[in-house]
Scaffold this active site. Structure first.
Site, PDB file in Angstrom:
ATOM      1  N   ARG A 109     107.413 116.931  51.422  1.00 10.28           N
ATOM      2  CA  ARG A 109     106.534 116.507  50.320  1.00 10.28           C
ATOM      3  C   ARG A 109     107.078 116.918  48.957  1.00 10.28           C
ATOM      4  O   ARG A 109     106.745 116.326  47.934  1.00 10.28           O
ATOM      5  CB  ARG A 109     105.146 117.096  50.546  1.00 10.28           C
ATOM      6  CG  ARG A 109     104.044 116.282  49.915  1.00 10.28           C
ATOM      7  CD  ARG A 109     102.672 116.725  50.365  1.00 10.28           C
ATOM      8  NE  ARG A 109     102.486 118.143  50.224  1.00 10.28           N
ATOM      9  CZ  ARG A 109     102.091 118.965  51.188  1.00 10.28           C
ATOM     10  NH1 ARG A 109     101.823 118.508  52.395  1.00 10.28           N
ATOM     11  NH2 ARG A 109     101.952 120.259  50.975  1.00 10.28           N
ATOM     12  N   TYR A 162      94.975  98.720  31.135  1.00 11.40           N
ATOM     13  CA  TYR A 162      95.061  98.021  32.426  1.00 11.40           C
ATOM     14  C   TYR A 162      93.730  98.202  33.173  1.00 11.40           C
ATOM     15  O   TYR A 162      93.177  99.308  33.215  1.00 11.40           O
ATOM     16  CB  TYR A 162      96.233  98.649  33.191  1.00 11.40           C
ATOM     17  CG  TYR A 162      96.477  98.147  34.578  1.00 11.40           C
ATOM     18  CD1 TYR A 162      96.669  96.799  34.838  1.00 11.40           C
ATOM     19  CD2 TYR A 162      96.562  99.048  35.636  1.00 11.40           C
ATOM     20  CE1 TYR A 162      96.926  96.356  36.122  1.00 11.40           C
ATOM     21  CE2 TYR A 162      96.830  98.612  36.920  1.00 11.40           C
ATOM     22  CZ  TYR A 162      97.000  97.260  37.157  1.00 11.40           C
ATOM     23  OH  TYR A 162      97.262  96.838  38.426  1.00 11.40           O
ATOM     24  N   ASP A 196     100.730 104.618  28.569  1.00 13.15           N
ATOM     25  CA  ASP A 196     101.230 103.745  29.633  1.00 13.15           C
ATOM     26  C   ASP A 196     102.382 102.951  29.014  1.00 13.15           C
ATOM     27  O   ASP A 196     102.178 102.037  28.225  1.00 13.15           O
ATOM     28  CB  ASP A 196     100.111 102.808  30.120  1.00 13.15           C
ATOM     29  CG  ASP A 196     100.552 101.931  31.296  1.00 13.15           C
ATOM     30  OD1 ASP A 196     101.758 101.635  31.385  1.00 13.15           O
ATOM     31  OD2 ASP A 196      99.689 101.532  32.106  1.00 13.15           O
ATOM     32  N   LYS A 199     107.244  97.760  38.160  1.00 12.30           N
ATOM     33  CA  LYS A 199     107.533  96.644  37.249  1.00 12.30           C
ATOM     34  C   LYS A 199     109.041  96.582  36.965  1.00 12.30           C
ATOM     35  O   LYS A 199     109.806  96.294  37.847  1.00 12.30           O
ATOM     36  CB  LYS A 199     106.731  96.808  35.948  1.00 12.30           C
ATOM     37  CG  LYS A 199     105.273  97.184  36.171  1.00 12.30           C
ATOM     38  CD  LYS A 199     104.507  96.103  36.879  1.00 12.30           C
ATOM     39  CE  LYS A 199     103.044  96.400  36.957  1.00 12.30           C
ATOM     40  NZ  LYS A 199     102.518  96.548  38.310  1.00 12.30           N
TER      41      LYS A 199
HETATM   42  C1  LIG Z   1     100.167  98.126  32.333  1.00 11.99           C
HETATM   43  C2  LIG Z   1     100.091  98.539  33.765  1.00 11.99           C
HETATM   44  N1  LIG Z   1      99.982  99.841  34.047  1.00 11.99           N
HETATM   45  C3  LIG Z   1      99.897 100.279  35.315  1.00 11.99           C
HETATM   46  C4  LIG Z   1      99.919  99.407  36.368  1.00 11.99           C
HETATM   47  C5  LIG Z   1      99.753  99.939  37.755  1.00 11.99           C
HETATM   48  O1  LIG Z   1     100.947 100.017  38.423  1.00 11.99           O
HETATM   49  P1  LIG Z   1     101.029  99.893  40.021  1.00 11.99           P
HETATM   50  O2  LIG Z   1     100.805  98.459  40.340  1.00 11.99           O
HETATM   51  O3  LIG Z   1     102.406 100.390  40.296  1.00 11.99           O
HETATM   52  O4  LIG Z   1      99.968 100.782  40.584  1.00 11.99           O
HETATM   53  C6  LIG Z   1     100.052  98.041  36.136  1.00 11.99           C
HETATM   54  C7  LIG Z   1     100.113  97.078  37.263  1.00 11.99           C
HETATM   55  O5  LIG Z   1     100.032  95.881  37.093  1.00 11.99           O
HETATM   56  C8  LIG Z   1     100.124  97.594  34.794  1.00 11.99           C
HETATM   57  O6  LIG Z   1     100.193  96.279  34.501  1.00 11.99           O
END
Ligand SMILES: Cc1ncc(COP(=O)(O)O)c(C=O)c1O
Length: 401
Positions: free
Chosen positions: A70, A124, A196, A221
């Protein structure tokens, strides 16, 4: 994983992308000679110790040491190290099975019952959901704020405000926040800031250098870039690093060596993909903006995007994700348009090599979305721009039927 002191931080970003995380002890064994270019996939749950003295010694400092699966293995450490090196001023990076898990871990590390969080209204949607459900249940209050608030955020502070969450540009509507103004207010009140940074990555927005305390990315992404793996990261400054690392350990968060290897592979080509996808996206955004049947184009590099001036001041470029509205259209027409596309997959997520499209209905509580029912988000991939434009052009015609 704390930062490596191998000197890579002094080099340019592209050199860092190639060299980062390739410490000799992670890529080879001196007894075998040479080193493997990519850190091998070290899979592990159990680690075998030589004897009890060895176990005792390694238990005292489990960091950067093979201790238990872990806590990671060199494949995972290599990825974390590379992400730390890329964000100038970072002390270390923690890895999570998804971006949402990383967001949850950051908020849980900073907030306790009775605390108050300021959350950008263009966050998000699952980030909002975590606040409205999980944090609310823990007695942590969230206030959503206008993405364009800038220094005025000071007026929303309460004595119990412990964190400000930012996302630039915002999800679905792409407002670019004045991050330096918000950071200045936060620092004056000893409040932690989280960004973010999934859209820009440190290549286009150097979050740590801009004073952000915790820079989060969904590696699912652009870093992964091939739509075949999920992961999230928190890159953290020195002041918060011990707290965040302990919190990650307490929550039992860990990622697999196989996924870490996929992310490392993606990271090596991040800059060229971002540059190409960003250029294609801007060309398509400009083509859309010139059409009579398009309402608004929300792309940070376009002059009428909210926060465009901050984008020009603070960002090194744009990635390949943006949105636009079909003028005067309803959801049915939007569906006809999207269904007619053949090169854009209808799918969540973004940042992969293939183009994607989704209908977008922004959840808002601080500032209502006034752009109508026909917002569409495009993630531009590596296809030829002319083919993508031809596909969009045909969809405009099909939507009219
Ligand atoms: C701006 C943004 N932050 C965070 C996330 C979350 O990431 P994950 O899909 O890897 O959980 C997304 C997913 O679409 C996103 O668009």
């Amino acid at each position: 994983m704390a930062k490596s002191d191998d000197g890579a931080r002094k080099r340019g970003h592209n050199t860092q992308l190639v060299t980062a995380g390739r410490r000799p002890e992670w890529t080879g064994d001196p007894r075998l000679g040479g080193g493997i270019v990519n850190p091998p996939i070290w899979r592990a749950s159990t680690i075998i110790y030589d004897n009890i003295a060895d176990l005792d010694a390694r238990s005292k400092d489990t960091h950067d040491k093979l201790y238990y699966g872990r806590r990671g293995t060199p494949t995972v450490w290599a990825l974390a190290d590379a992400l730390t090196v890329m964000d100038d001023g970072a002390a270390g990076t923690l890895l999570f099975p998804s971006g949402v898990a990383a967001i949850a871990a950051a908020l849980l590390a900073l907030l306790s019952p009775g605390d108050h969080l300021l959350m950008v209204d263009s966050a998000y949607e699952p980030t909002r959901s975590f606040c409205d459900n999980f944090l609310a249940r823990m007695g942590i209050a969230t206030t959503y704020y206008d993405p364009m608030i800038g220094a005025e955020i000071a007026a929303l502070l309460r004595p119990n405000t412990k964190a400000i969450f930012t996302e630039a540009p915002g999800s679905l509507t792409f407002e670019v926040q004045d991050i330096p103004a918000i950071v200045a207010v936060a620092k004056a009140h000893a409040i932690a800031t989280i960004l973010d940074n999934s859209w820009a990555s440190p290549l286009l927005f150097p979050a740590m250098a801009m004073g952000i305390d915790i820079s989060m990315m969904s590696l699912s992404k652009y870093v992964g870039g091939h739509s075949d793996a999920m992961m999230g990261s928190l890159t953290v400054n020195a002041a918060l690093w011990p707290k965040l690392r302990q919190n990650c350990y307490l929550l039992g968060q860990a990622v697999s060596a196989d996924d870490a290897a996929l992310m490392l592979r993606g990271l090596r080509t991040l800059d060229v993909r971002l540059e190409r996808q960003g250029k294609s996206a801007l060309a398509i955004a400009n083509w859309l903006a010139a059409r009579d049947d398009v309402g608004e184009v929300r792309h940070p590099a376009m002059a009428d995007c909210p926060g465009h001036a901050f984008f020009m001041r603070d960002f090194g470029g744009a990635s390949g994700l943006f949105a636009f509205t079909l003028k005067g259209a309803d959801k049915a027409k939007r569906a006809r348009f999207i269904d007619a596309l053949t090169l854009f997959g209808i799918g969540f997520s973004w940042g992969g090599f293939e183009s994607l499209v989704v209908p977008a209905d922004p959840p808002r509580s601080a500032v209502p979305w006034t752009g109508g029912d026909a917002l569409i988000r495009l993630s531009i991939g590596l296809e030829d721009v002319a083919d993508l434009i031809a596909d969009l052009d045909a969809a405009f015609a099909a939507a009219e039927v």
